[in-house]
Scaffold this motif. Structure first.
Motif, PDB file in Angstrom:
ATOM      1  N   GLU A   1       6.760  -1.093  17.459  1.00 36.60           N
ATOM      2  CA  GLU A   1       5.488  -1.798  17.490  1.00 36.60           C
ATOM      3  C   GLU A   1       4.381  -0.766  17.615  1.00 36.60           C
ATOM      4  OE1 GLU A   1       3.198  -5.332  20.021  1.00 36.60           O
ATOM      5  OE2 GLU A   1       5.305  -4.856  20.388  1.00 36.60           O
ATOM      6  N   ASN A   2       3.532  -0.680  16.592  1.00 33.28           N
ATOM      7  CA  ASN A   2       2.441   0.280  16.558  1.00 33.28           C
ATOM      8  C   ASN A   2       1.107  -0.452  16.625  1.00 33.28           C
ATOM      9  OD1 ASN A   2       4.448   2.140  16.226  1.00 33.28           O
ATOM     10  ND2 ASN A   2       4.026   2.550  14.069  1.00 33.28           N
TER      11      ASN A   2
ATOM     12  N   LEU B   1       1.560  -3.546  14.346  1.00 36.44           N
ATOM     13  CA  LEU B   1       2.473  -3.352  13.221  1.00 36.44           C
ATOM     14  C   LEU B   1       3.891  -3.397  13.775  1.00 36.44           C
ATOM     15  CD1 LEU B   1       2.783  -2.741  10.194  1.00 36.44           C
ATOM     16  CD2 LEU B   1       2.786  -0.325  10.756  1.00 36.44           C
ATOM     17  N   LYS B   2       4.593  -4.514  13.526  1.00 34.90           N
ATOM     18  CA  LYS B   2       5.890  -4.750  14.125  1.00 34.90           C
ATOM     19  C   LYS B   2       6.989  -4.560  13.088  1.00 34.90           C
ATOM     20  CE  LYS B   2       4.042  -8.034  17.499  1.00 34.90           C
ATOM     21  NZ  LYS B   2       4.167  -9.379  18.095  1.00 34.90           N
ATOM     22  N   VAL B   3       8.084  -3.937  13.531  1.00 33.53           N
ATOM     23  CA  VAL B   3       9.241  -3.662  12.668  1.00 33.53           C
ATOM     24  C   VAL B   3      10.461  -4.326  13.296  1.00 33.53           C
ATOM     25  CG1 VAL B   3      10.644  -1.898  11.570  1.00 33.53           C
ATOM     26  CG2 VAL B   3       8.214  -1.468  11.965  1.00 33.53           C
TER      27      VAL B   3
ATOM     28  N   ARG C   1       6.908   7.309   7.845  1.00 35.73           N
ATOM     29  CA  ARG C   1       7.864   7.234   8.955  1.00 35.73           C
ATOM     30  C   ARG C   1       7.198   6.620  10.190  1.00 35.73           C
ATOM     31  NH1 ARG C   1      12.565   9.846   7.710  1.00 35.73           N
ATOM     32  NH2 ARG C   1      12.458  11.414   6.040  1.00 35.73           N
ATOM     33  N   LEU C   2       6.352   5.620   9.929  1.00 36.27           N
ATOM     34  CA  LEU C   2       5.642   4.861  10.957  1.00 36.27           C
ATOM     35  C   LEU C   2       4.710   5.738  11.787  1.00 36.27           C
ATOM     36  CD1 LEU C   2       8.388   2.380  12.202  1.00 36.27           C
ATOM     37  CD2 LEU C   2       6.626   2.042  10.472  1.00 36.27           C
ATOM     38  N   ARG C   3       4.241   6.843  11.218  1.00 36.68           N
ATOM     39  CA  ARG C   3       3.262   7.701  11.872  1.00 36.68           C
ATOM     40  C   ARG C   3       2.045   7.824  10.963  1.00 36.68           C
ATOM     41  NH1 ARG C   3       6.957  12.687  14.305  1.00 36.68           N
ATOM     42  NH2 ARG C   3       8.248  11.368  15.689  1.00 36.68           N
ATOM     43  N   PRO C   4       0.837   7.898  11.533  1.00 39.14           N
ATOM     44  CA  PRO C   4      -0.355   8.017  10.688  1.00 39.14           C
ATOM     45  C   PRO C   4      -0.278   9.220   9.767  1.00 39.14           C
ATOM     46  CG  PRO C   4      -0.955   7.530  12.966  1.00 39.14           C
ATOM     47  CD  PRO C   4       0.513   7.796  12.970  1.00 39.14           C
ATOM     48  N   TYR C   5      -0.528   8.956   8.479  1.00 40.48           N
ATOM     49  CA  TYR C   5      -0.391   9.999   7.468  1.00 40.48           C
ATOM     50  C   TYR C   5      -1.715  10.268   6.748  1.00 40.48           C
ATOM     51  CZ  TYR C   5       1.400  12.349   3.270  1.00 40.48           C
ATOM     52  OH  TYR C   5       1.627  13.241   2.257  1.00 40.48           O
ATOM     53  N   TYR C   6      -2.440   9.211   6.371  1.00 39.25           N
ATOM     54  CA  TYR C   6      -3.695   9.394   5.639  1.00 39.25           C
ATOM     55  C   TYR C   6      -4.501   8.104   5.745  1.00 39.25           C
ATOM     56  CZ  TYR C   6      -6.990  10.344   1.856  1.00 39.25           C
ATOM     57  OH  TYR C   6      -8.134  10.536   1.124  1.00 39.25           O
ATOM     58  N   LYS C   7      -5.809   8.250   5.632  1.00 43.26           N
ATOM     59  CA  LYS C   7      -6.705   7.094   5.649  1.00 43.26           C
ATOM     60  C   LYS C   7      -7.622   7.150   4.433  1.00 43.26           C
ATOM     61  CE  LYS C   7     -10.405   6.907   8.208  1.00 43.26           C
ATOM     62  NZ  LYS C   7     -11.343   6.783   9.356  1.00 43.26           N
ATOM     63  N   PHE C   8      -7.559   6.092   3.630  1.00 48.98           N
ATOM     64  CA  PHE C   8      -8.443   5.970   2.467  1.00 48.98           C
ATOM     65  C   PHE C   8      -9.566   5.000   2.804  1.00 48.98           C
ATOM     66  CE2 PHE C   8      -9.727   3.506  -1.272  1.00 48.98           C
ATOM     67  CZ  PHE C   8     -10.183   4.523  -2.103  1.00 48.98           C
ATOM     68  N   THR C   9     -10.799   5.394   2.482  1.00 47.65           N
ATOM     69  CA  THR C   9     -11.975   4.566   2.761  1.00 47.65           C
ATOM     70  C   THR C   9     -12.586   4.104   1.452  1.00 47.65           C
ATOM     71  OG1 THR C   9     -12.389   5.829   4.781  1.00 47.65           O
ATOM     72  CG2 THR C   9     -14.196   4.470   3.936  1.00 47.65           C
ATOM     73  N   MET C  10     -12.910   2.840   1.391  1.00 49.76           N
ATOM     74  CA  MET C  10     -13.538   2.289   0.198  1.00 49.76           C
ATOM     75  C   MET C  10     -14.911   2.922  -0.019  1.00 49.76           C
ATOM     76  SD  MET C  10     -11.528   0.026  -1.212  1.00 49.76           S
ATOM     77  CE  MET C  10     -12.659  -0.915  -2.215  1.00 49.76           C
TER      78      MET C  10
ATOM     79  N   ARG D   1       6.457  -7.845   4.733  1.00 48.16           N
ATOM     80  CA  ARG D   1       7.197  -7.066   3.731  1.00 48.16           C
ATOM     81  C   ARG D   1       8.609  -6.797   4.230  1.00 48.16           C
ATOM     82  NH1 ARG D   1       4.613  -6.830  -1.311  1.00 48.16           N
ATOM     83  NH2 ARG D   1       2.369  -6.945  -0.876  1.00 48.16           N
ATOM     84  N   LEU D   2       9.531  -6.678   3.263  1.00 41.53           N
ATOM     85  CA  LEU D   2      10.912  -6.254   3.507  1.00 41.53           C
ATOM     86  C   LEU D   2      11.106  -4.917   2.808  1.00 41.53           C
ATOM     87  CD1 LEU D   2      12.679  -9.693   2.898  1.00 41.53           C
ATOM     88  CD2 LEU D   2      12.373  -8.566   5.102  1.00 41.53           C
ATOM     89  N   VAL D   3      11.445  -3.865   3.572  1.00 33.49           N
ATOM     90  CA  VAL D   3      11.431  -2.515   3.012  1.00 33.49           C
ATOM     91  C   VAL D   3      12.542  -1.671   3.640  1.00 33.49           C
ATOM     92  CG1 VAL D   3       9.726  -1.807   4.721  1.00 33.49           C
ATOM     93  CG2 VAL D   3       9.962  -0.485   2.631  1.00 33.49           C
ATOM     94  N   ASP D   4      13.031  -0.722   2.840  1.00 34.10           N
ATOM     95  CA  ASP D   4      14.007   0.272   3.306  1.00 34.10           C
ATOM     96  C   ASP D   4      13.219   1.455   3.872  1.00 34.10           C
ATOM     97  OD1 ASP D   4      16.092   1.923   3.802  1.00 34.10           O
ATOM     98  OD2 ASP D   4      16.668   2.234   1.706  1.00 34.10           O
ATOM     99  N   LEU D   5      12.992   1.462   5.168  1.00 41.14           N
ATOM    100  CA  LEU D   5      12.101   2.450   5.770  1.00 41.14           C
ATOM    101  C   LEU D   5      12.665   3.868   5.738  1.00 41.14           C
ATOM    102  CD1 LEU D   5      10.521   0.751   8.917  1.00 41.14           C
ATOM    103  CD2 LEU D   5       9.366   1.553   6.874  1.00 41.14           C
TER     104      LEU D   5
END
Length: 567
Positions: free
Chosen positions: A54-55, A43-45, A92-101, A22-26
């Motif tokens: 790199e996360n 996860l590389k930026v 902001r490249l920090r864990p925010y929420y986790k959705f589970t199916m 993806r190309l994104v304005d972070l």
């Protein structure tokens, strides 16, 4: 060449496909960055020509999306990574929420079997028989039941039951694809929500925060590629390419009846205006209208690796199709016209077109060997079909050196004009004579018994022959069939061959009775006696005692025999 070379990193060691690029304005400052969800759980930026972040990811990613869930400015996006049954949302490249199916519903009665098995009310053998009956009846069992059925050893089965005793029975699905749907405005930083496809054939539309499920759809097969257009609050359309080789459409919360059946498995999907572009594994890219009618097909010289939409809207309106092939080519198509071909050393398996840095038209590509390549589209690039007109080469416009008309040519032309009627009459007469001669010759072949089917003396017989063997021993397999309505008696089948080349074991076979519609099969063995293995034809005659001519005959062309080995 419409592309400008920006950057190439041959040692980036990236393993990612198009859904994970993806190309994104972070930061919301107008400077776009490249985000790659690597298969190595990273996860590389990238910014400009350097890796800035790199996360570590908790599972191997399958898709990467960028959403906006707050209307306040500056709007900072959320990065959503689909991995396994979860969607990890970063802010902001920090864990925010986790959705589970949500878990997949179990088959009726499967939970009761495991409950009684855990309490000891039923033995393991009876429980396995009940599960097998449910599976054969078309019920989709959980992985726990499938493992128990596939385990044949009794001790291992008891160990599995003891391991799962007391644990709740549930079937957790995994995510296969993910895309973004705009909520109420068609802008880059407008509020958006996730569209998630799962292995169980479930398609979910989440709310803006990514917490609540707004819509749930059940597809006939597992979705592997999805393309989303429109606005959720106005009108939207979700196109799903599934694993069964079909393309389904969800429009405004309903699964439509329009189904596109492909002749090969899909390997890419995108939307351009009112066209659905589907790349298949048969080295072909199909274009369909949104109503299901095929527009055209593009045949490629190599398998398709990825497809992407080239869209430029700021300076001018420009839309094209990017197709990456396994032979290292990246082709640009304007509808069905090939505009340009870019050749790279490493075959491209993942690519994304968009803004990078401050430039609008950038193409980020990930190679099969891990190479990262970035190209910039020239602002004056001409990608319309007029810049590369299709059709024959320009050499066709060069006139041929036609010789001058001679006096003989002029006289013959004048003769054809003056005597056109007489010439046509002669031609028709000769054509009728040719047809009559052909018909007579065909009737003679049938009456002499030389054709594949005979009608002599009111008897209709069909004879077919087949040769088996490489030599020097051969077998002639003959099929004799009565095509008439009355039985035929006392037929003799004789064989004639060159005695210098072949030795027949039996020269005459007697056919006592040939019933209508019944195939009589017989075998004749012969041996090649020529040392060089020369071949010749063998003739088969079917005769009747009341006629001096054979009813039917066949000529069997024998193959060249292998050399006769000395004893």
């Amino acid at each position: 060449n419409p592309w400008l070379h920006a950057w190439r990193d041959p040692v980036a060691d990236l393993k990612a496909y198009s859904p994970c690029v993806r190309l994104v304005d972070l930061n919301g400052d107008g400077e776009y960055k490249l985000i790659v969800a690597d298969a190595a759980r990273r996860l590389k930026v990238y910014r400009n020509t350097s890796l800035i972040s790199e996360n570590v990811l908790l599972d191997q990613p399958v898709a990467l999306c960028v959403t906006y869930n707050e209307p306040s400015k500056p709007r900072v996006p959320c990065v959503s990574v689909a991995a396994g049954p979860h969607v990890f949302i970063y802010r902001r490249l920090r864990p925010y929420y986790k959705f589970t199916m949500p878990p997949t519903p179990l088959a009726p009665g499967e939970g009761d079997v495991w409950t009684r098995l855990g309490s000891g009310q039923v033995d393991i053998g009876a429980a396995v028989e009940q599960l097998v009956t449910m599976r054969d009846g078309g019920s989709a069992l959980s992985t726990r039941s499938v493992d128990l059925i596939n385990t044949e050893d009794a001790a291992e089965r008891r160990a599995l039951v003891e391991q799962w005793k007391g644990a709740p029975l549930n079937q957790q699905t995994v995510i296969t694809c993910m895309e973004v749907l705009k909520k109420n405005m068609d802008e880059d930083d407008a509020l958006s929500q996730l569209v998630v496809g799962a292995e169980s054939g479930t398609m979910l539309i989440l709310d803006v925060s990514g917490v609540t499920i707004l819509n749930r759809f059940l597809l006939p097969s597992t979705p592997v590629f999805i393309a989303v257009t429109g606005l959720y609050d106005v009108e939207y359309r979700i196109v799903c390419a599934c694993r069964n080789g079909s393309v389904y459409t969800i429009k405004n919360g309903e699964l439509t009846g329009m189904v596109i059946e492909l002749e090969a498995q899909p390997c890419g999907l995108c939307r351009i205006d009112k066209s659905i572009i589907v790349a298949c594994m048969g080295n072909v890219v199909h274009s369909y209208h949104i109503k299901g009618k095929k527009s055209f097909s593009l045949y490629m010289p190599a398998p398709v690796a990825a497809v992407e939409v080239l869209s430029v809207t700021r300076m001018r309106s420009l839309r094209a199709l990017l197709v990456s092939l396994h032979n290292g080519e990246v082709r640009v198509y304007n509808e069905k016209d090939l505009v340009h071909t870019l050749t790279v050393d490493d075959p491209i398996v993942g690519m994304r077109f968009g803004s990078y840095g401050r430039e609008e038209g950038a193409l980020a590509m990930v190679g099969k060997a891990g190479t990262l390549l970035i190209k910039m589209l020239q602002r004056s690039a001409a990608l319309d079909s007029a810049s590369a007109p299709p059709g024959p080469p320009p050499e066709q416009d060069i006139p041929l050196a036609i010789p001058k008309k001679t006096k003989l040519y002029v006289e013959q032309t004048q003769r054809e004009r003056d005597q056109a009627t007489e010439m046509h009459r002669i031609f028709q007469r000769d054509l009728c004579k040719l047809r009559l001669s052909t018909a007579r010759a065909y009737v003679k072949v049938l009456t002499d018994g030389q054709g594949p089917q005979s009608y002599t003396l009111g008897e209709s017989i069909r004879l077919t022959a087949q040769v088996q063997g490489l030599g020097p021993l051969f077998k002639l397999k003959l099929n004799l069939q009565n095509m008439g309505t009355k039985p035929i008696q006392d037929l003799e089948m004789s064989f004639a061959a060159n005695p210098i080349l072949y030795k027949l074991k039996c020269r005459v076979l007697h056919v006592g009775l040939l019933l209508p519609g019944v195939t009589y099969r017989c075998v004749c063995e012969l041996q090649s006696v020529d040392e060089s293995g020369a071949a010749d034809a063998v003739r088969v005659f079917v005769c009747n005692r009341t006629s001096k001519l054979p009813i039917i005959s066949a000529v069997v062309t024998m193959p060249i025999s292998e050399a006769v080995m000395p004893e």
